[in-house]
Design a protein around this motif. Structure first.
Motif, PDB file in Angstrom:
ATOM      1  N   PHE A  54      29.920   6.340  40.238  1.00  0.00           N
ATOM      2  CA  PHE A  54      29.431   5.408  39.221  1.00  0.00           C
ATOM      3  C   PHE A  54      28.141   4.726  39.698  1.00  0.00           C
ATOM      4  N   ALA A  55      28.138   4.289  40.972  1.00  0.00           N
ATOM      5  CA  ALA A  55      26.953   3.614  41.502  1.00  0.00           C
ATOM      6  C   ALA A  55      25.773   4.574  41.559  1.00  0.00           C
ATOM      7  N   TYR A  56      26.019   5.816  42.000  1.00  0.00           N
ATOM      8  CA  TYR A  56      24.937   6.791  42.053  1.00  0.00           C
ATOM      9  C   TYR A  56      24.468   7.170  40.650  1.00  0.00           C
ATOM     10  N   ALA A  57      25.406   7.334  39.709  1.00  0.00           N
ATOM     11  CA  ALA A  57      25.024   7.662  38.333  1.00  0.00           C
ATOM     12  C   ALA A  57      24.123   6.570  37.752  1.00  0.00           C
ATOM     13  N   HIS A  58      24.380   5.306  38.130  1.00  0.00           N
ATOM     14  CA  HIS A  58      23.534   4.196  37.681  1.00  0.00           C
ATOM     15  C   HIS A  58      22.106   4.403  38.187  1.00  0.00           C
ATOM     16  N   TYR A  59      21.982   4.718  39.466  1.00  0.00           N
ATOM     17  CA  TYR A  59      20.654   4.995  40.045  1.00  0.00           C
ATOM     18  C   TYR A  59      19.971   6.136  39.300  1.00  0.00           C
ATOM     19  N   GLN A  60      20.699   7.235  39.132  1.00  0.00           N
ATOM     20  CA  GLN A  60      20.099   8.417  38.519  1.00  0.00           C
ATOM     21  C   GLN A  60      19.754   8.158  37.051  1.00  0.00           C
ATOM     22  N   TYR A  61      20.606   7.439  36.354  1.00  0.00           N
ATOM     23  CA  TYR A  61      20.361   7.080  34.959  1.00  0.00           C
ATOM     24  C   TYR A  61      19.044   6.326  34.823  1.00  0.00           C
ATOM     25  N   ASN A  62      18.775   5.434  35.785  1.00  0.00           N
ATOM     26  CA  ASN A  62      17.567   4.621  35.714  1.00  0.00           C
ATOM     27  C   ASN A  62      16.292   5.413  35.997  1.00  0.00           C
ATOM     28  N   THR A  63      16.420   6.632  36.510  1.00  0.00           N
ATOM     29  CA  THR A  63      15.243   7.478  36.691  1.00  0.00           C
ATOM     30  C   THR A  63      14.845   8.164  35.388  1.00  0.00           C
ATOM     31  N   GLY A  64      15.715   8.134  34.400  1.00  0.00           N
ATOM     32  CA  GLY A  64      15.462   8.833  33.145  1.00  0.00           C
ATOM     33  C   GLY A  64      15.956  10.264  33.146  1.00  0.00           C
ATOM     34  N   ARG A  65      16.446  10.760  34.286  1.00  0.00           N
ATOM     35  CA  ARG A  65      16.994  12.115  34.383  1.00  0.00           C
ATOM     36  C   ARG A  65      18.481  11.988  34.700  1.00  0.00           C
ATOM     37  N   VAL A  66      19.289  11.951  33.674  1.00  0.00           N
ATOM     38  CA  VAL A  66      20.715  11.680  33.883  1.00  0.00           C
ATOM     39  C   VAL A  66      21.377  12.854  34.599  1.00  0.00           C
ATOM     40  N   PRO A  67      22.370  12.560  35.456  1.00  0.00           N
ATOM     41  CA  PRO A  67      23.028  13.631  36.191  1.00  0.00           C
ATOM     42  C   PRO A  67      24.146  14.276  35.386  1.00  0.00           C
ATOM     43  N   ARG A  68      24.311  15.562  35.571  1.00  0.00           N
ATOM     44  CA  ARG A  68      25.456  16.297  35.036  1.00  0.00           C
ATOM     45  C   ARG A  68      26.332  16.651  36.230  1.00  0.00           C
ATOM     46  N   PHE A  69      27.476  15.991  36.336  1.00  0.00           N
ATOM     47  CA  PHE A  69      28.375  16.206  37.461  1.00  0.00           C
ATOM     48  C   PHE A  69      29.284  17.414  37.208  1.00  0.00           C
ATOM     49  N   LEU A  70      29.698  18.067  38.288  1.00  0.00           N
ATOM     50  CA  LEU A  70      30.697  19.123  38.189  1.00  0.00           C
ATOM     51  C   LEU A  70      32.086  18.500  38.265  1.00  0.00           C
ATOM     52  N   ALA A  71      33.006  18.990  37.442  1.00  0.00           N
ATOM     53  CA  ALA A  71      34.374  18.483  37.433  1.00  0.00           C
ATOM     54  C   ALA A  71      35.332  19.608  37.054  1.00  0.00           C
ATOM     55  N   LYS A  72      36.589  19.424  37.394  1.00  0.00           N
ATOM     56  CA  LYS A  72      37.601  20.431  37.075  1.00  0.00           C
ATOM     57  C   LYS A  72      37.636  20.683  35.569  1.00  0.00           C
ATOM     58  N   ALA A  73      37.702  21.955  35.198  1.00  0.00           N
ATOM     59  CA  ALA A  73      37.648  22.320  33.785  1.00  0.00           C
ATOM     60  C   ALA A  73      38.761  21.670  32.980  1.00  0.00           C
ATOM     61  N   GLY A  74      39.927  21.451  33.599  1.00  0.00           N
ATOM     62  CA  GLY A  74      41.053  20.870  32.889  1.00  0.00           C
ATOM     63  C   GLY A  74      40.794  19.481  32.350  1.00  0.00           C
ATOM     64  N   LEU A  75      39.893  18.730  32.990  1.00  0.00           N
ATOM     65  CA  LEU A  75      39.603  17.369  32.539  1.00  0.00           C
ATOM     66  C   LEU A  75      38.928  17.346  31.178  1.00  0.00           C
ATOM     67  N   PHE A  76      38.306  18.450  30.791  1.00  0.00           N
ATOM     68  CA  PHE A  76      37.565  18.500  29.539  1.00  0.00           C
ATOM     69  C   PHE A  76      38.477  18.698  28.329  1.00  0.00           C
ATOM     70  N   LYS A  77      39.773  18.852  28.571  1.00  0.00           N
ATOM     71  CA  LYS A  77      40.717  19.124  27.490  1.00  0.00           C
ATOM     72  C   LYS A  77      41.596  17.923  27.159  1.00  0.00           C
ATOM     73  N   LYS A  78      41.381  16.780  27.853  1.00  0.00           N
ATOM     74  CA  LYS A  78      42.320  15.667  27.761  1.00  0.00           C
ATOM     75  C   LYS A  78      41.761  14.492  26.981  1.00  0.00           C
ATOM     76  N   GLY A  79      42.085  14.387  25.707  1.00  0.00           N
ATOM     77  CA  GLY A  79      41.840  13.212  24.887  1.00  0.00           C
ATOM     78  C   GLY A  79      40.472  12.586  25.040  1.00  0.00           C
ATOM     79  N   PHE A  80      40.474  11.243  25.208  1.00  0.00           N
ATOM     80  CA  PHE A  80      39.223  10.488  25.289  1.00  0.00           C
ATOM     81  C   PHE A  80      38.404  10.918  26.500  1.00  0.00           C
ATOM     82  N   VAL A  81      39.083  11.133  27.642  1.00  0.00           N
ATOM     83  CA  VAL A  81      38.374  11.550  28.856  1.00  0.00           C
ATOM     84  C   VAL A  81      37.652  12.866  28.614  1.00  0.00           C
TER      85      VAL A  81
END
Length: 258
Positions: A54-81
């Motif tokens: 979260f802290a690093y994403a804040h830094y990267q967000y402020n550069t104007g080039r937002v990060p796309r993180f890698l995450a387990k594919a299963g997380l993309f199937k669960k409700g709001f998350v």
């Protein structure tokens, strides 16, 4: 630095996450000039706290080039998350793939579309007793060599003082400082257009990890250990000690029986 289109979900996440981060953590952010303004690239970041994404994403967000993180594919199937993961353009990793390179096909596609893909090459929180980066996994090197994109080494320190690795309770006071230092692109050109053998990927990964560690040395003002902590070597040593102990006990019991 020009700001690219960020999108609703990322802005919504920023509205939720930035206020508590601003309250909890002071910022010492450097090296934003090394973040490319155009084109796809990778950031390779050390990992020492459950808070630091979260802290690093804040830094990267402020550069104007937002990060796309890698995450387990299963997380993309669960409700709001799952909706948030998809909406913010995070990248699913298909770990069931038997082809190591195809497991990162979405990351390759994102880089080729001109996105910033953020890798934690260690793959998990560092287990180094003093918080230095461990040996890395080869995913970032695979994507970098496949796409020949810039790899920006990023070191961070301070989120681990707010919430140490594997701790359950944060240390809120005194207020901590999140230090980030992004370095110039890692030179991987000598690895281009060669067979991606395990040895070549390991060597390229070591170059990336050395660059991250050098940035962290600047932040901390001290030298890292000459040899990076290797969880695999530690596990092997532990198994050997356990086997030796069992053998010694068996011999002792055998002697007593005689």
């Amino acid at each position: 630095m020009p700001r690219r289109r960020i999108g609703f979900w990322y802005r919504f996440a920023a509205v939720l996450c930035k206020p508590p981060l601003v309250v909890l953590i002071k910022r010492d952010w450097r090296g934003m000039e090394n973040i490319p303004t155009e084109g796809g690239f990778i950031t390779a970041v050390n990992h020492n706290s459950h808070v630091d994404p979260f802290a690093y994403a804040h830094y990267q967000y402020n550069t104007g080039r937002v990060p796309r993180f890698l995450a387990k594919a299963g997380l993309f199937k669960k409700g709001f998350v799952g909706a948030a993961m998809r909406g913010t353009g995070q990248i699913p990793v298909y770990r069931e793939s038997t082809d190591a390179l195809s497991a990162f096909r979405a990351a390759i596609d994102a880089v080729e579309r001109g996105e910033c893909v953020a890798f934690y090459p260690e793959g998990t929180l560092t287990r180094d007793p003093d918080g230095w980066p461990m040996t890395g996994k080869t995913g970032a090197a695979r994507v970098a060599l496949q796409t020949k994109c810039p790899v920006i080494p990023v070191a961070q320190w301070g989120a681990n003082e707010l919430l140490p690795p594997y701790a359950k309770k944060p240390n809120l006071l005194p207020r901590k400082t999140h230090h980030v230092l992004a370095g110039p692109p890692v030179d991987l050109s000598r690895f281009y257009d060669k067979e991606m053998s395990p040895d070549l990927l390991k060597e390229a990964t070591e170059v990336i990890m050395a660059a991250i560690t050098a940035q962290l040395e600047q932040i901390r003002g001290e030298r890292a250990p000459e040899k990076a902590y290797d969880p695999r070597e530690v596990r092997i040593a532990q198994r050997r000690r356990a086997a030796a102990k069992e053998k010694a006990q068996a011999q002792q019991e055998e002697g007593q029986g005689a």
